[in-house]
Design a protein around this motif. Structure first.
Motif, PDB file in Angstrom:
ATOM      1  N   LYS A  53       0.819  -1.217   0.000  1.00 52.59           N
ATOM      2  CA  LYS A  53       0.000   0.000   0.000  1.00 52.59           C
ATOM      3  C   LYS A  53       0.852   1.266   0.000  1.00 52.59           C
ATOM      4  O   LYS A  53       0.355   2.340  -0.338  1.00 52.59           O
ATOM      5  N   PHE A  54       2.117   1.155   0.385  1.00 49.19           N
ATOM      6  CA  PHE A  54       3.014   2.304   0.285  1.00 49.19           C
ATOM      7  C   PHE A  54       3.186   2.704  -1.178  1.00 49.19           C
ATOM      8  O   PHE A  54       3.476   3.864  -1.489  1.00 49.19           O
ATOM      9  N   TYR A  55       3.003   1.741  -2.081  1.00 47.85           N
ATOM     10  CA  TYR A  55       3.078   1.985  -3.525  1.00 47.85           C
ATOM     11  C   TYR A  55       1.683   2.130  -4.144  1.00 47.85           C
ATOM     12  O   TYR A  55       1.535   2.048  -5.353  1.00 47.85           O
ATOM     13  N   LYS A  56       0.662   2.283  -3.291  1.00 37.69           N
ATOM     14  CA  LYS A  56      -0.729   2.424  -3.745  1.00 37.69           C
ATOM     15  C   LYS A  56      -1.200   1.176  -4.485  1.00 37.69           C
ATOM     16  O   LYS A  56      -1.993   1.258  -5.437  1.00 37.69           O
ATOM     17  N   ILE A  57      -0.720   0.014  -4.060  1.00 34.86           N
ATOM     18  CA  ILE A  57      -1.120  -1.256  -4.646  1.00 34.86           C
ATOM     19  C   ILE A  57      -1.830  -2.076  -3.576  1.00 34.86           C
ATOM     20  O   ILE A  57      -1.274  -2.310  -2.498  1.00 34.86           O
ATOM     21  N   ALA A  58      -3.047  -2.497  -3.854  1.00 32.69           N
ATOM     22  CA  ALA A  58      -3.794  -3.295  -2.880  1.00 32.69           C
ATOM     23  C   ALA A  58      -3.186  -4.691  -2.788  1.00 32.69           C
ATOM     24  O   ALA A  58      -2.917  -5.324  -3.815  1.00 32.69           O
ATOM     25  N   ALA A 164      11.998  -9.461  11.217  1.00 29.19           N
ATOM     26  CA  ALA A 164      11.934  -8.248  12.039  1.00 29.19           C
ATOM     27  C   ALA A 164      10.912  -7.242  11.526  1.00 29.19           C
ATOM     28  O   ALA A 164      10.721  -6.198  12.145  1.00 29.19           O
ATOM     29  N   ASP A 165      10.252  -7.534  10.411  1.00 35.83           N
ATOM     30  CA  ASP A 165       9.261  -6.620   9.846  1.00 35.83           C
ATOM     31  C   ASP A 165       8.178  -6.311  10.882  1.00 35.83           C
ATOM     32  O   ASP A 165       7.719  -7.187  11.620  1.00 35.83           O
ATOM     33  N   LEU A 166       7.755  -5.043  10.946  1.00 35.11           N
ATOM     34  CA  LEU A 166       6.815  -4.597  11.969  1.00 35.11           C
ATOM     35  C   LEU A 166       5.488  -5.350  11.911  1.00 35.11           C
ATOM     36  O   LEU A 166       4.945  -5.768  12.933  1.00 35.11           O
ATOM     37  N   ARG A 170       4.029  -8.038  14.745  1.00 42.42           N
ATOM     38  CA  ARG A 170       2.735  -7.904  15.401  1.00 42.42           C
ATOM     39  C   ARG A 170       1.866  -9.131  15.164  1.00 42.42           C
ATOM     40  O   ARG A 170       1.147  -9.584  16.061  1.00 42.42           O
ATOM     41  N   ALA A 171       1.942  -9.692  13.958  1.00 42.97           N
ATOM     42  CA  ALA A 171       1.117 -10.857  13.635  1.00 42.97           C
ATOM     43  C   ALA A 171       1.487 -12.072  14.486  1.00 42.97           C
ATOM     44  O   ALA A 171       0.616 -12.806  14.939  1.00 42.97           O
ATOM     45  N   VAL A 172       2.782 -12.292  14.708  1.00 41.07           N
ATOM     46  CA  VAL A 172       3.192 -13.477  15.455  1.00 41.07           C
ATOM     47  C   VAL A 172       2.870 -13.349  16.947  1.00 41.07           C
ATOM     48  O   VAL A 172       2.801 -14.351  17.655  1.00 41.07           O
ATOM     49  N   ARG A 173       2.683 -12.116  17.426  1.00 44.48           N
ATOM     50  CA  ARG A 173       2.339 -11.939  18.840  1.00 44.48           C
ATOM     51  C   ARG A 173       0.879 -12.276  19.126  1.00 44.48           C
ATOM     52  O   ARG A 173       0.497 -12.475  20.269  1.00 44.48           O
ATOM     53  N   LYS A 174       0.068 -12.309  18.072  1.00 43.98           N
ATOM     54  CA  LYS A 174      -1.342 -12.619  18.258  1.00 43.98           C
ATOM     55  C   LYS A 174      -1.553 -14.131  18.273  1.00 43.98           C
ATOM     56  O   LYS A 174      -0.836 -14.889  17.613  1.00 43.98           O
ATOM     57  N   PRO A 190       1.336  -1.765  10.041  1.00 43.84           N
ATOM     58  CA  PRO A 190       2.460  -1.151  10.751  1.00 43.84           C
ATOM     59  C   PRO A 190       3.663  -0.904   9.836  1.00 43.84           C
ATOM     60  O   PRO A 190       4.391   0.076  10.006  1.00 43.84           O
ATOM     61  N   THR A 191       3.872  -1.790   8.862  1.00 46.37           N
ATOM     62  CA  THR A 191       4.971  -1.608   7.909  1.00 46.37           C
ATOM     63  C   THR A 191       4.802  -0.316   7.114  1.00 46.37           C
ATOM     64  O   THR A 191       5.746   0.471   6.970  1.00 46.37           O
ATOM     65  N   VAL A 192       3.590  -0.090   6.593  1.00 45.71           N
ATOM     66  CA  VAL A 192       3.348   1.104   5.786  1.00 45.71           C
ATOM     67  C   VAL A 192       3.479   2.365   6.633  1.00 45.71           C
ATOM     68  O   VAL A 192       4.023   3.379   6.170  1.00 45.71           O
ATOM     69  N   ARG A 193       3.016   2.309   7.876  1.00 44.61           N
ATOM     70  CA  ARG A 193       3.180   3.473   8.750  1.00 44.61           C
ATOM     71  C   ARG A 193       4.664   3.762   8.982  1.00 44.61           C
ATOM     72  O   ARG A 193       5.088   4.924   8.999  1.00 44.61           O
ATOM     73  N   GLY A 194       5.457   2.698   9.165  1.00 44.51           N
ATOM     74  CA  GLY A 194       6.894   2.887   9.329  1.00 44.51           C
ATOM     75  C   GLY A 194       7.541   3.461   8.083  1.00 44.51           C
ATOM     76  O   GLY A 194       8.405   4.356   8.171  1.00 44.51           O
ATOM     77  N   LEU A 195       7.102   3.002   6.919  1.00 47.72           N
ATOM     78  CA  LEU A 195       7.642   3.518   5.657  1.00 47.72           C
ATOM     79  C   LEU A 195       7.281   4.988   5.474  1.00 47.72           C
ATOM     80  O   LEU A 195       8.108   5.785   5.022  1.00 47.72           O
TER      81      LEU A 195
END
Length: 229
Positions: A53-58, A164-166, A170-174, A190-195
């Motif tokens: 989504k950082f590249y506007k791709i769904a 280490a990707d954000l 988060r996914a593995v903690r659930k 979270p990845t896109v927010r970090g980017l």
């Protein structure tokens, strides 16, 4: 005149995944990353969906299953089987993977000449070219992030960076069998927010290339992963 078959949503999803897989395998080869094995293939797919989504791709509408080797996409392995059987992807070191519920197999995957040619045809469409450019940026950023730390682009370093990707962290903690990419209420992972946060900083100092942003993000991940080893 033969009766035309209606194309279902499932058919579209299957074809889109096959396209994404082929473009990804070719992009991995073009970026000079290590050859794709089963484990890294699924991890890279997860990261690509988390950051697209950082590249506007769904991202594709597929969920990853939790496994002892990281995320696993059933549709990805079906797509990979189609590509291998069609002669677009070559597999070496093939062996069946003992999984009672799903089709899985081990191996190392590289595009064939026919696969590279098919990739060029897919890139003639606007969407196909956008997806390939994004996947190539992601793969090149992975290679650049490894070189920036004077590390060889070996599989272990790359896999630690992916883990280490954000969004993945988060996914593995659930709890649960499924690794959720994002909550339904979220517009950004979270990845896109970090980017985006890195993008704001780089633009303030004069950088405007999205691949620079992705590379900077992966450098942070690789250093974080190295510090935790």
């Amino acid at each position: 005149m033969p009766k035309l078959k209606q194309v279902t949503v499932a058919d579209h999803d299957r074809l889109f995944f096959i396209r994404w897989m082929l473009l990804f395998v070719v992009a991995n080869e073009a970026a000079g990353l290590p050859e794709v094995n089963r484990q890294r293939l699924h991890s890279l797919l997860f990261v690509s969906f988390a950051s697209s989504k950082f590249y506007k791709i769904a991202p594709l509408r597929q969920r990853a299953r939790r496994s002892q080797h990281g995320p696993y996409y059933r549709m990805a392995h079906i797509a990979l089987g189609h590509l291998v059987m069609a002669g677009l992807v070559d597999v070496s070191g093939f062996s069946a993977y003992p999984e009672p519920r799903d089709l899985q197999f081990e191996g190392v995957f590289r595009p064939t000449r026919a696969g590279i040619k098919a990739c060029k045809h897919l890139r003639m469409t606007m969407t196909g070219d956008r997806i390939y450019r994004f996947l190539l940026d992601m793969c090149l950023a992975s290679a650049e992030s490894l070189v920036s730390d004077d590390a060889q682009a070996d599989s272990q370093v790359l896999e630690r960076t992916l883990e280490a990707d954000l969004t993945y962290q988060r996914a593995v903690r659930k709890h649960g069998e499924i690794l959720e990419l994002q909550d339904p209420s979220e517009e950004e992972t979270p990845t896109v927010r970090g980017l985006h946060s890195i993008n704001v900083h780089l633009q303030s100092v004069g950088f405007f290339n999205r691949r620079d942003v992705v590379a900077a993000y992966q450098v942070v991940l690789s250093r974080r992963a190295g510090a935790s080893v």
